[in-house]
Motif scaffolding. Sequence first.
Motif: not given
Length: 191
Positions: A34, A38, A42, A45, A136-137, A139-140
């Motif tokens: 993950f 991610s 990022l 992005k 995404v951030e 999740v990161h």
Amino acid sequence: MAVKNTRKKQAKLLRNTRKIHRIMGIFLFVFFIFISVSGVLLGWKKHSGGMLLPATTNGTSSKLVEWLPLADLEQKAFKVLHDSVGRTLSLELDRIDIRKEKGIVKFIFAEHLNSIQLDGATGDLLQIGIRRADFVEQVHDGSILDDYFKTPNGIIKVSYTSIMGVALLLFSVTGFWLWYEPKRMKNNARK
């Protein structure tokens, strides 16, 4: 006899290091996937062609004295959101991003991934975008779990990032040791 004892101790330390490395890998494998995926997303992005993060547009004036009052721009953004995206969407703002040099104002919402970019001087709509990079951030850094469980003070994020940071450090140290120690043992055996 002392050399043999030393060699046994080195071999035991190496076995224990390998075991720690393997056990950490088993437990943290999914989290590392993950974080790595991610993290790559990022990093890209702003170069994703708007798929992860809408491009920042340009307004008509970078002179703040020519801009509409922020309260008026906010009301225009709310109207655009409800008229063009969805009437039931929350108007709660996460932040207002003012890009003076570009002549625009971005309205970024707290409860969904939509964003509105308006011309600061005219109030005209420049872009309606979806900020997938914000998801995404989350999740990161693990904050998605804080949002889901409604935990106070981002405790899951702090715990998650601390655990993963220490795990990465331990992985680096044990990985180096697993590479270096056999070479050192081999060199010592030749002496």
